[in-house]
Write an enzyme that holds these catalytic residues in place. Structure first.
Site, short mmCIF file in Angstrom:
data_model
loop_
_atom_site.label_atom_id
_atom_site.label_comp_id
_atom_site.label_asym_id
_atom_site.label_seq_id
_atom_site.Cartn_x
_atom_site.Cartn_y
_atom_site.Cartn_z
N ARG A 291 -0.92 3.01 1.71
CA ARG A 291 -1.84 2.28 2.58
C ARG A 291 -1.27 0.91 2.93
O ARG A 291 -0.72 0.21 2.08
CB ARG A 291 -3.19 2.11 1.89
N ARG B 217 -9.53 -8.92 -1.66
CA ARG B 217 -10.57 -7.91 -1.85
C ARG B 217 -11.28 -8.09 -3.19
O ARG B 217 -12.48 -7.87 -3.31
CB ARG B 217 -9.96 -6.51 -1.73
#
Length: 246
Positions: free
Chosen positions: A171, A182
């Site tokens: 990813r 995050r």
């Protein structure tokens, strides 16, 4: 994996897995499905299925997404309500709720179906170690089996253990910088959820930095405690015993 012919218990309970990206929620949800017959309800999967199926909530979500907007909590709850119709067994919620407002709305939805959140499991992590985990993740392009540069490499270099494929993908947002942002966002958003479920007396905490087998056992203990059934999870594989959770 459950052995062939093993009776799988259906636990009429609602579990929520809380944890940052990389904490192993998806892996553990699949194991809970195998071990206890619980059904994983992932927000992203439900939305895609509802859009593909042309359900009322799915059509509403499609219109918003095609316009470039963010799907509202109301639409997500509508998709969840549709998915829960006729679902008699236990379920695991992954990716929802993310905020205190969503948690309260979920409580109301569940109450309307005669259910409630039985356990909200906080999968606790060490931020620095989690960043190292996330930054090294990749998966098989064919079957989606997960690997890691350090913690879980294929038994044969360049070949997927599960399907034998030779194509892998990583990813674009699995970087240390992105993982750090995050994690901070997760901590900011989850604080109200921790307080919400602690006040209800259903908050459980699990060390998500432990091995897959250890986390699996801890979650199995929580499920058994809800059901009262003396069930023993199937033995984890050698790969799971030797490598930490991804």
């Amino acid at each position: 994996m459950a052995e062939t012919g093993q009776t799988v218990a259906t636990i009429p309970a609602v579990l929520i897995l809380l944890g940052p990206p990389g904490a192993g929620k998806g892996t553990q949800a699949r194991l809970l499905e195998e071990d206890f017959g619980l059904v994983q309800l992932s927000t992203g999967d439900m939305l895609r299925a509802a859009v593909a199926g042309g359900t009322p909530a799915g059509l509403a979500a499609k219109a918003v997404m095609e316009a470039g907007g963010l799907v509202s909590d109301e639409i997500v709850l509508g998709v969840l309500r549709e998915r829960m119709e006729g679902l008699a067994g236990g379920l695991i919620l992954d990716g929802f709720p993310r905020t205190g407002a969503q948690a309260r709305a979920l409580d109301a939805l569940l109450a309307g179906t005669g259910r409630r959140v039985d356990a909200a499991v906080s999968m606790e992590v060490d931020d620095d170690a989690m960043i190292a985990r996330v930054a090294g993740r990749y998966s098989c392009a064919g079957c989606g089996e997960g690997y890691h540069d350090r913690f879980r490499k294929p038994a044969v270099a360049g070949q997927c253990d599960k399907c034998g494929g030779h194509e892998f993908r990583r990813r674009a947002d699995d970087t240390a910088e992105t993982a750090r942002k995050r994690l901070q966002a997760y901590h900011d958003q989850t604080a109200p959820l921790i307080a919400h479920y602690a006040a209800q007396g259903v908050l459980k905490r699990v060390d998500a930095m432990a091995s897959i087998e250890a986390v699996r056992g801890a979650l199995a203990g929580i499920v058994r405690g809800l059901d009262g059934a003396a069930l023993t999870p199937p033995a984890a594989s050698a790969a799971e015993r030797n490598h930490p959770e991804m």
